[in-house]
Design an enzyme around this catalytic site. Sequence first.
Site, PDB file in Angstrom:
ATOM      1  N   LYS A  83     -26.251  12.072  -1.429  1.00  0.00           N
ATOM      2  CA  LYS A  83     -26.197  13.092  -0.381  1.00  0.00           C
ATOM      3  C   LYS A  83     -27.174  14.203  -0.728  1.00  0.00           C
ATOM      4  O   LYS A  83     -27.270  14.629  -1.888  1.00  0.00           O
ATOM      5  CB  LYS A  83     -24.782  13.638  -0.244  1.00  0.00           C
ATOM      6  CG  LYS A  83     -24.625  14.648   0.903  1.00  0.00           C
ATOM      7  CD  LYS A  83     -23.177  15.068   1.075  1.00  0.00           C
ATOM      8  CE  LYS A  83     -23.025  16.126   2.158  1.00  0.00           C
ATOM      9  NZ  LYS A  83     -21.631  16.540   2.378  1.00  0.00           N
TER      10      LYS A  83
ATOM     11  N   SER B  26     -20.279  17.120   7.080  1.00  0.00           N
ATOM     12  CA  SER B  26     -21.666  17.278   6.692  1.00  0.00           C
ATOM     13  C   SER B  26     -22.292  16.037   6.066  1.00  0.00           C
ATOM     14  O   SER B  26     -23.504  15.995   5.843  1.00  0.00           O
ATOM     15  CB  SER B  26     -21.782  18.439   5.691  1.00  0.00           C
ATOM     16  OG  SER B  26     -21.066  18.151   4.496  1.00  0.00           O
TER      17      SER B  26
ATOM     18  N   SER C 295     -15.829  16.959   5.541  1.00  0.00           N
ATOM     19  CA  SER C 295     -17.210  16.499   5.602  1.00  0.00           C
ATOM     20  C   SER C 295     -17.433  15.041   5.224  1.00  0.00           C
ATOM     21  O   SER C 295     -18.512  14.503   5.465  1.00  0.00           O
ATOM     22  CB  SER C 295     -18.098  17.379   4.708  1.00  0.00           C
ATOM     23  OG  SER C 295     -18.267  18.643   5.295  1.00  0.00           O
TER      24      SER C 295
END
Length: 477
Positions: free
Chosen positions: A76, A151, A175
């Site tokens: 990520k 996210s 997220s």
Amino acid sequence: MTAIHELGALELWRLLHARELSAVEVAEHQLERIGRLDEANAFVHVDPELALLRARAADDAEDRTGLLHGVPFADKHLGMRAGQPADLASLAFAGRVGDATDPVAGVLDAAGGVTLGRTAAPELGFAGYTRSALHGTTTLPGHPHLHAGGSSGGAAAAVAQGLVPFAPGSDGGGSIRIPAATCGLVGLKPTRGRIPAQGGVGQVGGLVTAGPIARSVIDAALLADALIGRVNGRVPHTTTLRSPEHDDGSLLAAAVRGEGRFRVAVLTGGTPWDEVADIRIAPEASDAVAATIAALEAAGHEVGEVALPDATGYAAAFTALWQGGAATVPVPREERHLLEPLARWIIEGSDHLGAGGLASAQLWATDFERRVLAAFAPWDAVLTPATALTPRPLEWYPFEDGEADFHAQVLHTPHTSFVNLTGLPAITLPVSRTGDGLPMGVQLIGRPGEEATLLAIGRQLERRIPWERRVVDRMRA
């Protein structure tokens, strides 16, 4: 014949371990797909050189027992890896390159995984969608007019497109779970402290933890075990705060077995945000919960109800903790004009919080955590919608108004953030689809340290609801 990208992570591991596939062959296949098929904008950086270097090392290794030996994944973008972009999806950090590798990336490397690059995230990870001025918008694969969630939206979009078999995300208010549910995948947020590399310890509010996004419960469990990073069967805790562990055993084993009969309660009494927002649960979200109840009862589980404890004050407390965490972002005041409106609103809110405001929020959160744990204690899992609404159109969020943007996110996902505030584990499962074929998921919240129970229930539902097949079928379409 099954293509490489259609194989699950555990099946890939088996073939790599048996030398029926090479890690280089797998990496090259996936890199070619990323270059050709990333229509959703899942990746912000691809690193073929590093990927093939690690793949060759995996093929040459005598010891092939690592949990992720030769299996590809992607970092990520909010984490750091030495030598790769480290801009946090923000113009305020544009051009920055990582000078070290974060613990999450390090533990996956140690497990033998092969990173292919970096998946998209919103600026500083503050949004429940994935869009930034620096890297653009990540969309729901196959639906370019819809957000992928966030996210960890890049991670979810990468898995849904078959670019990686699974991917790590991070979750401070939903997220992992939001994009997993939006993209028709499984997302697991572990208990606070369960992942030593990033488990909420040392953060304001203890909100953010790493966790897996995958097509199946089994693959999510495999990546979760790798993230825990056991050494000789034991968790190398880096602080004295540690999450309890159910049987101190393998999450993968619990998922593979998928055994047990459990008591599951449907959450009643509204959401924690009802005091400040007009929360509406879409029929499609209610249908997903109803389908899950039917499947649970058919599998022999007891289903009841549990009320959410009084949440008066929740919105103020969570917002204060969210802003308190943002206070540590190193953006000088004179450079805040480089931030997008949501990040600027959150960070500027921290200017007025003060030590007293932050302490009061933490004390309220601790009391709420105790009351939630007491209410949920009789139940093995608590069921809620994963999102209150269907996947959101690109124009849903008012990007130019940070406070209004935050409010719109609350309307979409009112059931996720209180799980972070209380530190409980939760899993989202893509049990349903809308009339238009869009994924809809549910969330199961567990007792502290009992991810194994959530995975066992999820595996039982997975046997009845073919969500992994839906993802593979979309890849072939």
